[in-house]
Structures are given as C-alpha cells and as structure tokens.
Design a protein around this motif. Sequence first.
Motif, PDB file in Angstrom:
ATOM      1  N   SER A 152       0.824  -1.217   0.000  1.00 21.25           N
ATOM      2  CA  SER A 152       0.000   0.000   0.000  1.00 21.25           C
ATOM      3  C   SER A 152       0.855   1.263   0.000  1.00 21.25           C
ATOM      4  N   ASP A 153       2.156   1.122   0.301  1.00 18.41           N
ATOM      5  CA  ASP A 153       3.057   2.271   0.295  1.00 18.41           C
ATOM      6  C   ASP A 153       3.580   2.589  -1.111  1.00 18.41           C
ATOM      7  N   LEU A 154       3.389   1.675  -2.055  1.00 22.41           N
ATOM      8  CA  LEU A 154       3.920   1.868  -3.396  1.00 22.41           C
ATOM      9  C   LEU A 154       3.110   2.921  -4.141  1.00 22.41           C
ATOM     10  N   GLN A 155       3.792   3.732  -4.915  1.00 20.57           N
ATOM     11  CA  GLN A 155       3.152   4.790  -5.686  1.00 20.57           C
ATOM     12  C   GLN A 155       2.998   4.341  -7.131  1.00 20.57           C
ATOM     13  N   PHE A 156       1.755   4.149  -7.600  1.00 21.86           N
ATOM     14  CA  PHE A 156       1.504   3.771  -8.988  1.00 21.86           C
ATOM     15  C   PHE A 156       0.982   4.980  -9.751  1.00 21.86           C
ATOM     16  N   VAL A 157       1.601   5.244 -10.889  1.00 21.32           N
ATOM     17  CA  VAL A 157       1.145   6.307 -11.789  1.00 21.32           C
ATOM     18  C   VAL A 157       0.749   5.622 -13.094  1.00 21.32           C
ATOM     19  N   PRO A 158      -0.504   5.742 -13.523  1.00 16.05           N
ATOM     20  CA  PRO A 158      -0.955   5.048 -14.736  1.00 16.05           C
ATOM     21  C   PRO A 158      -0.304   5.608 -16.001  1.00 16.05           C
ATOM     22  N   PRO A 159      -0.360   4.836 -17.095  1.00 13.85           N
ATOM     23  CA  PRO A 159       0.197   5.340 -18.354  1.00 13.85           C
ATOM     24  C   PRO A 159      -0.631   6.514 -18.864  1.00 13.85           C
ATOM     25  N   ARG A 160       0.026   7.349 -19.665  1.00 15.20           N
ATOM     26  CA  ARG A 160      -0.655   8.510 -20.238  1.00 15.20           C
ATOM     27  C   ARG A 160      -0.394   8.530 -21.742  1.00 15.20           C
ATOM     28  N   PRO A 161      -1.445   8.615 -22.558  1.00 17.25           N
ATOM     29  CA  PRO A 161      -1.238   8.638 -24.016  1.00 17.25           C
ATOM     30  C   PRO A 161      -0.394   9.833 -24.450  1.00 17.25           C
ATOM     31  N   LEU A 162       0.584   9.564 -25.312  1.00 18.38           N
ATOM     32  CA  LEU A 162       1.400  10.619 -25.912  1.00 18.38           C
ATOM     33  C   LEU A 162       1.034  10.803 -27.374  1.00 18.38           C
ATOM     34  N   LYS A 163       0.765   9.692 -28.062  1.00 19.01           N
ATOM     35  CA  LYS A 163       0.390   9.739 -29.476  1.00 19.01           C
ATOM     36  C   LYS A 163      -0.820   8.842 -29.674  1.00 19.01           C
ATOM     37  N   ALA A 164      -1.938   9.454 -30.053  1.00 15.28           N
ATOM     38  CA  ALA A 164      -3.169   8.711 -30.316  1.00 15.28           C
ATOM     39  C   ALA A 164      -3.383   8.641 -31.819  1.00 15.28           C
ATOM     40  N   VAL A 165      -3.627   7.445 -32.316  1.00 15.14           N
ATOM     41  CA  VAL A 165      -3.856   7.257 -33.742  1.00 15.14           C
ATOM     42  C   VAL A 165      -5.340   7.004 -33.966  1.00 15.14           C
ATOM     43  N   THR A 166      -5.941   7.823 -34.818  1.00 14.07           N
ATOM     44  CA  THR A 166      -7.353   7.670 -35.166  1.00 14.07           C
ATOM     45  C   THR A 166      -7.464   6.671 -36.313  1.00 14.07           C
ATOM     46  N   PRO A 167      -8.333   5.688 -36.173  1.00 16.15           N
ATOM     47  CA  PRO A 167      -8.466   4.709 -37.262  1.00 16.15           C
ATOM     48  C   PRO A 167      -9.024   5.353 -38.523  1.00 16.15           C
ATOM     49  N   SER A 168      -8.558   4.856 -39.646  1.00 19.74           N
ATOM     50  CA  SER A 168      -9.052   5.327 -40.930  1.00 19.74           C
ATOM     51  C   SER A 168     -10.336   4.569 -41.260  1.00 19.74           C
ATOM     52  N   LEU A 169     -11.457   5.279 -41.289  1.00 22.44           N
ATOM     53  CA  LEU A 169     -12.749   4.633 -41.463  1.00 22.44           C
ATOM     54  C   LEU A 169     -13.476   4.939 -42.771  1.00 22.44           C
ATOM     55  N   PRO A 170     -12.861   5.635 -43.748  1.00 18.90           N
ATOM     56  CA  PRO A 170     -13.648   5.966 -44.932  1.00 18.90           C
ATOM     57  C   PRO A 170     -14.157   4.740 -45.684  1.00 18.90           C
ATOM     58  N   LEU A 171     -13.463   3.617 -45.579  1.00 20.29           N
ATOM     59  CA  LEU A 171     -13.918   2.408 -46.269  1.00 20.29           C
ATOM     60  C   LEU A 171     -15.237   1.895 -45.705  1.00 20.29           C
ATOM     61  N   PHE A 172     -15.494   2.229 -44.441  1.00 25.49           N
ATOM     62  CA  PHE A 172     -16.702   1.716 -43.801  1.00 25.49           C
ATOM     63  C   PHE A 172     -17.903   2.614 -44.062  1.00 25.49           C
ATOM     64  N   GLY A 173     -17.633   3.916 -44.196  1.00 29.22           N
ATOM     65  CA  GLY A 173     -18.699   4.870 -44.498  1.00 29.22           C
ATOM     66  C   GLY A 173     -19.949   4.621 -43.682  1.00 29.22           C
ATOM     67  N   ARG A 174     -21.043   4.400 -44.357  1.00 30.63           N
ATOM     68  CA  ARG A 174     -22.323   4.189 -43.690  1.00 30.63           C
ATOM     69  C   ARG A 174     -22.519   2.734 -43.264  1.00 30.63           C
ATOM     70  N   SER A 175     -21.542   1.893 -43.548  1.00 29.91           N
ATOM     71  CA  SER A 175     -21.725   0.471 -43.264  1.00 29.91           C
ATOM     72  C   SER A 175     -21.218   0.049 -41.886  1.00 29.91           C
ATOM     73  N   LEU A 176     -21.080   0.995 -40.965  1.00 32.17           N
ATOM     74  CA  LEU A 176     -20.728   0.620 -39.598  1.00 32.17           C
ATOM     75  C   LEU A 176     -21.834  -0.279 -39.061  1.00 32.17           C
ATOM     76  N   PRO A 177     -21.468  -1.279 -38.282  1.00 30.17           N
ATOM     77  CA  PRO A 177     -22.505  -2.167 -37.737  1.00 30.17           C
ATOM     78  C   PRO A 177     -23.583  -1.377 -36.999  1.00 30.17           C
ATOM     79  N   ALA A 178     -24.824  -1.741 -37.202  1.00 30.19           N
ATOM     80  CA  ALA A 178     -25.960  -1.038 -36.598  1.00 30.19           C
ATOM     81  C   ALA A 178     -25.845  -1.029 -35.083  1.00 30.19           C
ATOM     82  N   GLY A 179     -26.098   0.119 -34.493  1.00 27.78           N
ATOM     83  CA  GLY A 179     -26.121   0.245 -33.039  1.00 27.78           C
ATOM     84  C   GLY A 179     -24.761   0.399 -32.387  1.00 27.78           C
TER      85      GLY A 179
END
Length: 105
Positions: A10-37
């Motif tokens: 309980s004395d240990l200090q944990f610091v969670p990871p922090r995003p430095l570089k976030a990559v957004t998925p390329s979704l143009p191929l899916f367009g309107r065909s994303l699964p419903a809901g």
Amino acid sequence: LHPFPTRRSSDLQFVPPRPLKAVTPSLPLFGRSLPAGIKEVQVEVDIDESGHVTDARLLNPDQNLGKLATTLIAAAKKWTFQPAKMDGRNVPSKHTILFRFGKPD
C-alpha cells in the motif's frame, strides 16, 4: 523484529500510463456500413516499460465488427504512451482506449 525497514504494498506509488500519441483509425472504407447500433468500441492495450503497445484486443469481442475490429486494433497498436510508473520506475501496464463513432451527444 526486522533489521531493515519493510514496505507494505500500500506504500507503493503507482502512476498510470498517459497517451502521448493517439492514432485515429481510418474509417472511410466503412462509411455508412458501420454495424448497426455500434456507437463505441473499447480496445485494451498492453504497454511495455518504454511506452509502446505490445498487444491489443477488443474488450467486447461479441460485438460483430468484422473488418472494423481489425482496423481499430491496428490503430491502437500505433499509440504510444508515457509508461506507467511504480515507485518512480517504468513498469508494464494495460490501458483501455475508447473509440467513439457518430456525432457527439
């Protein structure tokens, strides 16, 4: 009696990871065909001591996402993080990335 001081976990200090570089998925191929809901998908990543993603998986594999799952996992594997720390030392960790779709509420 202990000749040296001991530390409780309980004395240990944990610091969670922090995003430095976030990559957004390329979704143009899916367009309107994303699964419903499907409005969001959670991807859990394993992060090594240097902040690189070593593995990624869907947290809700029962969502029938097909090729979208592959696209999201590939994007998640490109993220980089400030590594998690335990008592000032870099340690491996996990992090959940939430990908959201559609217009914000």
